[in-house]
Motif scaffolding. Structure first.
Motif, PDB file in Angstrom:
ATOM      1  N   GLU A   7      27.300 -55.968  75.549  1.00 57.73           N
ATOM      2  CA  GLU A   7      27.310 -56.812  76.745  1.00 57.73           C
ATOM      3  C   GLU A   7      28.273 -56.209  77.760  1.00 57.73           C
ATOM      4  OE1 GLU A   7      27.756 -61.515  77.948  1.00 57.73           O
ATOM      5  OE2 GLU A   7      28.839 -60.768  76.208  1.00 57.73           O
ATOM      6  N   CYS A   8      27.851 -56.219  79.018  1.00 57.69           N
ATOM      7  CA  CYS A   8      28.676 -55.691  80.098  1.00 57.69           C
ATOM      8  C   CYS A   8      29.530 -56.819  80.674  1.00 57.69           C
ATOM      9  CB  CYS A   8      27.807 -55.073  81.186  1.00 57.69           C
ATOM     10  SG  CYS A   8      28.763 -54.415  82.571  1.00 57.69           S
ATOM     11  N   ASP A   9      30.836 -56.587  80.769  1.00 59.17           N
ATOM     12  CA  ASP A   9      31.735 -57.588  81.354  1.00 59.17           C
ATOM     13  C   ASP A   9      31.576 -57.677  82.869  1.00 59.17           C
ATOM     14  OD1 ASP A   9      32.838 -58.417  78.958  1.00 59.17           O
ATOM     15  OD2 ASP A   9      34.491 -56.986  79.035  1.00 59.17           O
ATOM     16  N   VAL A  25      31.236 -45.726  70.223  1.00 55.09           N
ATOM     17  CA  VAL A  25      30.868 -46.962  70.905  1.00 55.09           C
ATOM     18  C   VAL A  25      30.552 -46.637  72.366  1.00 55.09           C
ATOM     19  CG1 VAL A  25      31.709 -49.243  71.599  1.00 55.09           C
ATOM     20  CG2 VAL A  25      32.339 -48.307  69.380  1.00 55.09           C
ATOM     21  N   GLU A  26      29.441 -47.173  72.865  1.00 56.20           N
ATOM     22  CA  GLU A  26      29.059 -46.955  74.265  1.00 56.20           C
ATOM     23  C   GLU A  26      30.015 -47.706  75.177  1.00 56.20           C
ATOM     24  OE1 GLU A  26      26.488 -45.046  75.598  1.00 56.20           O
ATOM     25  OE2 GLU A  26      26.306 -44.284  73.554  1.00 56.20           O
ATOM     26  N   LYS A  27      30.368 -47.093  76.287  1.00 58.71           N
ATOM     27  CA  LYS A  27      31.293 -47.713  77.243  1.00 58.71           C
ATOM     28  C   LYS A  27      30.644 -47.985  78.598  1.00 58.71           C
ATOM     29  CE  LYS A  27      35.202 -46.917  74.804  1.00 58.71           C
ATOM     30  NZ  LYS A  27      35.720 -47.943  73.985  1.00 58.71           N
ATOM     31  N   LYS A  28      29.652 -47.169  78.977  1.00 55.52           N
ATOM     32  CA  LYS A  28      29.065 -47.246  80.314  1.00 55.52           C
ATOM     33  C   LYS A  28      27.805 -48.101  80.308  1.00 55.52           C
ATOM     34  CE  LYS A  28      27.797 -44.209  84.117  1.00 55.52           C
ATOM     35  NZ  LYS A  28      27.591 -42.805  84.510  1.00 55.52           N
ATOM     36  N   CYS A  29      27.757 -49.092  81.173  1.00 55.32           N
ATOM     37  CA  CYS A  29      26.604 -49.981  81.303  1.00 55.32           C
ATOM     38  C   CYS A  29      25.451 -49.235  81.971  1.00 55.32           C
ATOM     39  CB  CYS A  29      26.985 -51.207  82.137  1.00 55.32           C
ATOM     40  SG  CYS A  29      25.612 -52.348  82.415  1.00 55.32           S
TER      41      CYS A  29
END
Length: 102
Positions: A7-9, A25-29
């Motif tokens: 989920e993107c904050d 872990v993916e970081k970029k939306c």
């Protein structure tokens, strides 16, 4: 490989990503391109039994387990009296075989 929920904050975009356990872990939306993506806690790599080899009847209900336990305890209490009688009986000793004169 497990499926992870993200989920993107920043924009609130949610997605599922199929990746290996050791993958970073993916970081970029992918929607807003900001580095506000976070991995959510979920079931993760739970075991799911699928296919023709698994049946619902393989896993007993609580009612069955309780009845089996009650049956087992009633059977063991009646067999305790029988075990005393079997302990008092003596086993016949093996007689030595006579040697043949050959």
């Amino acid at each position: 490989m497990p499926t992870y929920d993200y989920e993107c904050d920043a924009c609130g975009h949610t997605m599922e990503l199929f990746q290996g356990i050791n993958d970073p872990v993916e970081k970029k939306c992918p929607e807003c391109k900001k580095k506000k993506l976070k991995r959510l806690f979920g079931a993760g790599a739970a075991i799911v039994f699928k296919g023709s080899g698994f049946y619902q009847t393989d896993y007993r209900s609580e009612g069955y387990k309780k009845a089996a336990k009650a049956d087992k305890s009633s059977t063991s209490s009646s067999s305790k009296g029988d075990s005393k009688a079997s302990k008092s009986e003596s086993k016949p000793s093996k007689a030595a075989k006579p040697k043949s004169d050959s």
